[in-house]
Design an enzyme around this catalytic site. Structure first.
Site, PDB file in Angstrom:
ATOM      1  N   GLY A 169       0.907  -1.206  -0.076  1.00 58.72           N
ATOM      2  CA  GLY A 169      -0.045   0.031   0.102  1.00 58.72           C
ATOM      3  C   GLY A 169       0.708   1.198  -0.117  1.00 58.72           C
ATOM      4  N   GLY A 170       1.964   1.210  -0.815  1.00 61.85           N
ATOM      5  CA  GLY A 170       2.890   2.400  -0.648  1.00 61.85           C
ATOM      6  C   GLY A 170       2.591   3.236  -1.656  1.00 61.85           C
ATOM      7  N   GLY A 171       1.502   3.304  -2.295  1.00 60.76           N
ATOM      8  CA  GLY A 171       1.242   4.054  -3.396  1.00 60.76           C
ATOM      9  C   GLY A 171       0.442   5.514  -2.893  1.00 60.76           C
ATOM     10  N   GLY A 180      -0.914   7.833   0.907  1.00 62.62           N
ATOM     11  CA  GLY A 180      -1.217   7.984   2.114  1.00 62.62           C
ATOM     12  C   GLY A 180       0.121   7.845   2.858  1.00 62.62           C
ATOM     13  CG  ASP A 218      -6.204  -7.969  -3.727  1.00 60.20           C
ATOM     14  OD1 ASP A 218      -5.851  -8.166  -2.640  1.00 60.20           O
ATOM     15  OD2 ASP A 218      -7.179  -7.790  -4.162  1.00 60.20           O
ATOM     16  CB  SER A 267     -22.820  -7.458   3.843  1.00 66.04           C
ATOM     17  OG  SER A 267     -21.697  -7.419   3.236  1.00 66.04           O
ATOM     18  CE1 TYR A 292      -9.166  -0.662  14.763  1.00 65.57           C
ATOM     19  CE2 TYR A 292      -9.595   1.648  15.121  1.00 65.57           C
ATOM     20  CZ  TYR A 292      -9.324   0.855  14.231  1.00 65.57           C
ATOM     21  OH  TYR A 292      -9.576   0.623  12.838  1.00 65.57           O
ATOM     22  N   PRO A 313      -0.780   3.857  14.915  1.00 63.25           N
ATOM     23  CG  PRO A 313      -0.677   4.181  12.829  1.00 63.25           C
ATOM     24  CD  PRO A 313      -0.848   3.232  13.710  1.00 63.25           C
TER      25      PRO A 313
HETATM   26  C1  HXC Z   1     -20.797  -0.966   4.427  1.00 55.49           C
HETATM   27  C2  HXC Z   1     -19.280  -1.775   2.828  1.00 55.49           C
HETATM   28  C3  HXC Z   1     -18.711  -0.326   2.747  1.00 55.49           C
HETATM   29  C4  HXC Z   1     -19.378   0.687   3.643  1.00 55.49           C
HETATM   30  C5  HXC Z   1     -17.894  -1.713   1.412  1.00 55.49           C
HETATM   31  N1  HXC Z   1     -18.783  -2.299   1.923  1.00 55.49           N
HETATM   32  N2  HXC Z   1     -17.718  -0.373   1.874  1.00 55.49           N
HETATM   33  N3  HXC Z   1     -20.239  -2.195   3.716  1.00 55.49           N
HETATM   34  N4  HXC Z   1     -20.209   0.296   4.393  1.00 55.49           N
HETATM   35  N5  HXC Z   1     -18.743   1.797   3.544  1.00 55.49           N
HETATM   36  C6  HXC Z   1     -19.069  -3.804   1.594  1.00 55.49           C
HETATM   37  C7  HXC Z   1     -19.532  -4.064   0.331  1.00 55.49           C
HETATM   38  O1  HXC Z   1     -20.964  -3.834   0.175  1.00 55.49           O
HETATM   39  C8  HXC Z   1     -19.213  -5.274   0.051  1.00 55.49           C
HETATM   40  O2  HXC Z   1     -20.035  -6.404   0.608  1.00 55.49           O
HETATM   41  C9  HXC Z   1     -17.984  -5.711   0.515  1.00 55.49           C
HETATM   42  O3  HXC Z   1     -17.775  -4.736   1.577  1.00 55.49           O
HETATM   43  C10 HXC Z   1     -16.846  -5.644  -0.299  1.00 55.49           C
HETATM   44  O4  HXC Z   1     -16.769  -4.308  -1.022  1.00 55.49           O
HETATM   45  P1  HXC Z   1     -15.881  -3.775  -2.573  1.00 55.49           P
HETATM   46  O5  HXC Z   1     -16.153  -2.556  -2.666  1.00 55.49           O
HETATM   47  O6  HXC Z   1     -16.391  -5.126  -3.391  1.00 55.49           O
HETATM   48  O7  HXC Z   1     -14.646  -4.359  -1.851  1.00 55.49           O
HETATM   49  P2  HXC Z   1     -13.330  -3.988  -2.331  1.00 55.49           P
HETATM   50  O8  HXC Z   1     -13.325  -3.338  -3.951  1.00 55.49           O
HETATM   51  O9  HXC Z   1     -12.179  -5.124  -2.412  1.00 55.49           O
HETATM   52  O10 HXC Z   1     -12.706  -2.733  -1.656  1.00 55.49           O
HETATM   53  C11 HXC Z   1     -12.409  -2.853  -0.338  1.00 55.49           C
HETATM   54  C12 HXC Z   1     -12.738  -1.793   0.614  1.00 55.49           C
HETATM   55  C13 HXC Z   1     -12.462  -0.358  -0.020  1.00 55.49           C
HETATM   56  C14 HXC Z   1     -12.236  -1.922   2.161  1.00 55.49           C
HETATM   57  C15 HXC Z   1     -14.237  -1.852   0.847  1.00 55.49           C
HETATM   58  O11 HXC Z   1     -12.886   0.736   0.980  1.00 55.49           O
HETATM   59  C16 HXC Z   1     -10.939  -0.095  -0.062  1.00 55.49           C
HETATM   60  O12 HXC Z   1     -10.492  -0.515  -1.271  1.00 55.49           O
HETATM   61  N6  HXC Z   1     -10.348   0.205   0.746  1.00 55.49           N
HETATM   62  C17 HXC Z   1      -8.629   0.290   0.692  1.00 55.49           C
HETATM   63  C18 HXC Z   1      -8.318   1.808   1.309  1.00 55.49           C
HETATM   64  C19 HXC Z   1      -8.722   2.075   2.695  1.00 55.49           C
HETATM   65  O13 HXC Z   1      -9.935   1.464   3.226  1.00 55.49           O
HETATM   66  N7  HXC Z   1      -8.133   3.077   3.498  1.00 55.49           N
HETATM   67  C20 HXC Z   1      -8.282   3.321   4.808  1.00 55.49           C
HETATM   68  C21 HXC Z   1      -7.446   2.690   5.888  1.00 55.49           C
HETATM   69  S1  HXC Z   1      -7.595   3.675   7.313  1.00 55.49           S
HETATM   70  P3  HXC Z   1     -21.520  -6.946  -0.063  1.00 55.49           P
HETATM   71  O14 HXC Z   1     -22.072  -7.771   0.866  1.00 55.49           O
HETATM   72  O15 HXC Z   1     -22.367  -5.697  -0.750  1.00 55.49           O
HETATM   73  O16 HXC Z   1     -20.819  -7.809  -1.287  1.00 55.49           O
HETATM   74  C22 HXC Z   1      -7.601   2.919   8.517  1.00 55.49           C
HETATM   75  C23 HXC Z   1      -7.349   3.674   9.925  1.00 55.49           C
HETATM   76  C24 HXC Z   1      -7.752   3.249  10.942  1.00 55.49           C
HETATM   77  O17 HXC Z   1      -7.376   1.824   8.634  1.00 55.49           O
HETATM   78  C25 HXC Z   1      -7.873   4.068  12.437  1.00 55.49           C
HETATM   79  C26 HXC Z   1      -8.081   5.498  12.196  1.00 55.49           C
HETATM   80  C27 HXC Z   1      -8.088   6.281  13.637  1.00 55.49           C
HETATM   81  P1  NAP Z   2      -4.653   4.639   2.489  1.00 54.69           P
HETATM   82  O1  NAP Z   2      -4.139   5.901   1.651  1.00 54.69           O
HETATM   83  O2  NAP Z   2      -6.072   4.131   1.825  1.00 54.69           O
HETATM   84  O3  NAP Z   2      -3.744   3.229   2.425  1.00 54.69           O
HETATM   85  C1  NAP Z   2      -4.214   2.068   2.223  1.00 54.69           C
HETATM   86  C2  NAP Z   2      -3.288   1.581   0.916  1.00 54.69           C
HETATM   87  O4  NAP Z   2      -3.606   0.067   0.936  1.00 54.69           O
HETATM   88  C3  NAP Z   2      -3.798   2.093  -0.269  1.00 54.69           C
HETATM   89  O5  NAP Z   2      -2.251   2.509  -0.815  1.00 54.69           O
HETATM   90  C4  NAP Z   2      -4.241   0.889  -1.140  1.00 54.69           C
HETATM   91  O6  NAP Z   2      -3.745   0.946  -2.245  1.00 54.69           O
HETATM   92  C5  NAP Z   2      -3.520  -0.227  -0.355  1.00 54.69           C
HETATM   93  N1  NAP Z   2      -4.503  -1.608  -0.540  1.00 54.69           N
HETATM   94  C6  NAP Z   2      -5.832  -1.610  -0.036  1.00 54.69           C
HETATM   95  N2  NAP Z   2      -6.191  -2.828  -0.233  1.00 54.69           N
HETATM   96  C7  NAP Z   2      -4.925  -3.623  -0.612  1.00 54.69           C
HETATM   97  C8  NAP Z   2      -4.774  -4.760  -1.247  1.00 54.69           C
HETATM   98  N3  NAP Z   2      -6.023  -5.619  -1.157  1.00 54.69           N
HETATM   99  N4  NAP Z   2      -3.824  -5.441  -1.757  1.00 54.69           N
HETATM  100  C9  NAP Z   2      -2.566  -4.271  -1.954  1.00 54.69           C
HETATM  101  N5  NAP Z   2      -2.815  -3.221  -1.569  1.00 54.69           N
HETATM  102  C10 NAP Z   2      -4.019  -2.593  -1.049  1.00 54.69           C
HETATM  103  O7  NAP Z   2      -4.955   5.171   4.105  1.00 54.69           O
HETATM  104  P2  NAP Z   2      -3.745   5.256   5.151  1.00 54.69           P
HETATM  105  O8  NAP Z   2      -4.371   6.308   6.163  1.00 54.69           O
HETATM  106  O9  NAP Z   2      -2.447   5.917   4.360  1.00 54.69           O
HETATM  107  O10 NAP Z   2      -3.440   3.977   5.832  1.00 54.69           O
HETATM  108  C11 NAP Z   2      -2.238   3.330   5.938  1.00 54.69           C
HETATM  109  C12 NAP Z   2      -2.150   2.367   6.944  1.00 54.69           C
HETATM  110  O11 NAP Z   2      -2.184   3.002   8.231  1.00 54.69           O
HETATM  111  C13 NAP Z   2      -3.228   1.335   7.202  1.00 54.69           C
HETATM  112  O12 NAP Z   2      -2.810  -0.003   7.603  1.00 54.69           O
HETATM  113  C14 NAP Z   2      -4.133   1.826   8.180  1.00 54.69           C
HETATM  114  O13 NAP Z   2      -5.161   1.032   8.798  1.00 54.69           O
HETATM  115  C15 NAP Z   2      -3.210   2.338   9.159  1.00 54.69           C
HETATM  116  N6  NAP Z   2      -3.909   3.610   9.958  1.00 54.69           N
HETATM  117  C16 NAP Z   2      -4.185   4.690   9.369  1.00 54.69           C
HETATM  118  C17 NAP Z   2      -4.676   5.840  10.235  1.00 54.69           C
HETATM  119  C18 NAP Z   2      -4.962   7.233   9.811  1.00 54.69           C
HETATM  120  O14 NAP Z   2      -5.529   7.961  10.557  1.00 54.69           O
HETATM  121  N7  NAP Z   2      -4.759   7.500   8.586  1.00 54.69           N
HETATM  122  C19 NAP Z   2      -4.699   5.593  11.841  1.00 54.69           C
HETATM  123  C20 NAP Z   2      -4.210   4.162  12.284  1.00 54.69           C
HETATM  124  C21 NAP Z   2      -3.974   3.301  11.213  1.00 54.69           C
HETATM  125  P3  NAP Z   2      -4.727   0.279  -3.559  1.00 54.69           P
HETATM  126  O15 NAP Z   2      -6.309   1.107  -3.363  1.00 54.69           O
HETATM  127  O16 NAP Z   2      -4.167   0.871  -4.984  1.00 54.69           O
HETATM  128  O17 NAP Z   2      -4.680  -0.922  -3.442  1.00 54.69           O
END
Ligand code: HXC
Ligand code: NAP
Length: 284
Positions: free
Chosen positions: A16-18, A20, A66, A106, A148, A189
């Site tokens: 996920g180095g692309g 954030g 992935d 779900s 958490y 973090p």
């Molecule tokens: C409810 C949701 C949802 C939402 C997706 N789903 N988003 N359900 N609320 N907001 C459900 C879909 O309906 C589907 O279920 C299933 O999840 C898979 O969704 P897809 O979109 O098909 O999945 P995918 O394309 O693989 O995408 C994965 C993803 C997406 C996690 C849903 O958000 C993503 O690509 N995220 C990557 C980046 C990311 O999340 N970054 C944030 C990290 S920050 P059904 O049943 O309909 O098939 C972090 C910080 C933590 O972790 C702490 C902060 C302080």
């Molecule tokens: P982000 O930019 O959404 O980073 C997530 C990265 O993971 C994206 O580059 C995404 O790229 C990649 N990724 C997601 N699904 C993947 C998959 N299946 N295979 C390969 N790559 C995948 O969010 P961020 O805030 O920088 O989060 C980075 C890390 O910090 C995460 O572990 C998160 O839980 C943690 N964190 C963040 C916070 C915060 O406040 N930001 C707080 C606590 C912890 P693609 O979509 O291109 O795959």
């Protein structure tokens, strides 16, 4: 500040180095002399990141992968070892997360996040560890967890479960693989405003402001602050740190692990509407 060249001669993979925090860490590693490999699903995002990271003059490569796919992860790690000649460090940073009331989640929503975070970290760590052990080569792994991991957190159930699992993976293997010279640590973090996290976890309106006001330092983290910590943990200066989880949150956790207290205090029906709107926005 770490000494210039602290990571010279090391090769680091950041999942996920692309974007954030992953991109911020990769950038600092490259600046400190490391060869950097990044992976993610979106090739366009990776391409832009490679352009930025290459400005430091060290070797940088991206791999479309992935992390949920065990075989693809294995092929990627072998390819990195061929391209760079070795792989010294892994940062498990790739993650998925979203806000959802847990009674509405779900099964596939739960599975998707657990697959990315927990299975993805296992897939990368096991392939990385096997390579190190086969080659008789030391290694260092950092996994990005959350504050958490011990308390859990409302409305992010899959992430809370998966990150707790990643922490268990870290401490289990820190002990098991220490005799091979492989160190595993984690970073927890607090809030760092990235596009990926904020679009999925911070509703519009005054939520962000309330969140910030409640923070003991009155501010969120800067990605560079986290990148510095990660660089230290990967560097030889941290050679006796193993199995540790370092929290970087400006003291926010001292109030309790839940980060979304603002949401908990809203009427639940209103909250469900907000979460639904966020889901539509992040998937459009
Ligand atoms: C409810 C949701 C949802 C939402 C997706 N789903 N988003 N359900 N609320 N907001 C459900 C879909 O309906 C589907 O279920 C299933 O999840 C898979 O969704 P897809 O979109 O098909 O999945 P995918 O394309 O693989 O995408 C994965 C993803 C997406 C996690 C849903 O958000 C993503 O690509 N995220 C990557 C980046 C990311 O999340 N970054 C944030 C990290 S920050 P059904 O049943 O309909 O098939 C972090 C910080 C933590 O972790 C702490 C902060 C302080
Ligand atoms: P982000 O930019 O959404 O980073 C997530 C990265 O993971 C994206 O580059 C995404 O790229 C990649 N990724 C997601 N699904 C993947 C998959 N299946 N295979 C390969 N790559 C995948 O969010 P961020 O805030 O920088 O989060 C980075 C890390 O910090 C995460 O572990 C998160 O839980 C943690 N964190 C963040 C916070 C915060 O406040 N930001 C707080 C606590 C912890 P693609 O979509 O291109 O795959």
């Amino acid at each position: 500040m770490l000494a210039k060249d602290s990571l010279k001669n090391k090769v680091v993979l950041v999942t996920g180095g692309g974007s954030g925090l992953g991109l911020a860490m990769a950038d600092r590693f490259a600046e400190l002399g490391a060869g950097v490999a990044i992976c993610g699903r979106n090739q366009e995002k990776l391409g832009k990141a490679v352009d930025k990271l290459s400005s430091h003059g060290n070797k940088v490569e991206s791999y479309q992968c992935d992390v949920r796919d065990y075989e693809d992860v294995g092929s990627m790690i072998s390819k990195i070892c061929d391209d760079f000649g070795k792989l010294d460090c892994l940062v498990n940073n790739a993650a998925g997360n979203f806000f959802c009331t847990s009674e509405d989640l779900s099964p596939n929503g739960f599975k998707t996040v657990v697959d990315i975070v927990l299975h993805g970290s296992f897939n990368c760590t096991q392939h990385f560890g096997k390579k190190c052990i086969e080659a008789g080569h030391s290694g260092s792994v950092i996994s990005i967890v959350t504050t958490y991991i011990e308390t859990g957190s409302a409305f992010v159930l899959p992430s809370a479960c998966a990150k707790a699992g990643v922490q268990a993976l870290t401490t289990s293997l820190a002990y098991e693989w220490a005799p091979y010279g492989i160190r595993l640590n984690s970073i927890a973090p607090g809030p760092f405003p990235t596009k990926g996290a904020w679009t999925r976890l911070v509703p519009d309106g005054d939520f962000e402001e309330k969140f910030k006001k409640r923070h003991p330092m009155g501010r969120f983290g800067e990605p560079e602050e986290l990148a510095e910590l990660a660089s230290f943990l990967l560097s030889d200066s941290a050679s006796y740190i193993n199995g540790e989880c370092v929290t970087i949150d400006g003291g926010q956790q001292l109030e309790g692990g839940q980060f979304n207290f603002v949401a908990r205090m809203m009427p639940r029906n209103k909250l469900k509407q907000i979460f639904q709107a966020m889901k539509s926005k992040s998937s459009s």
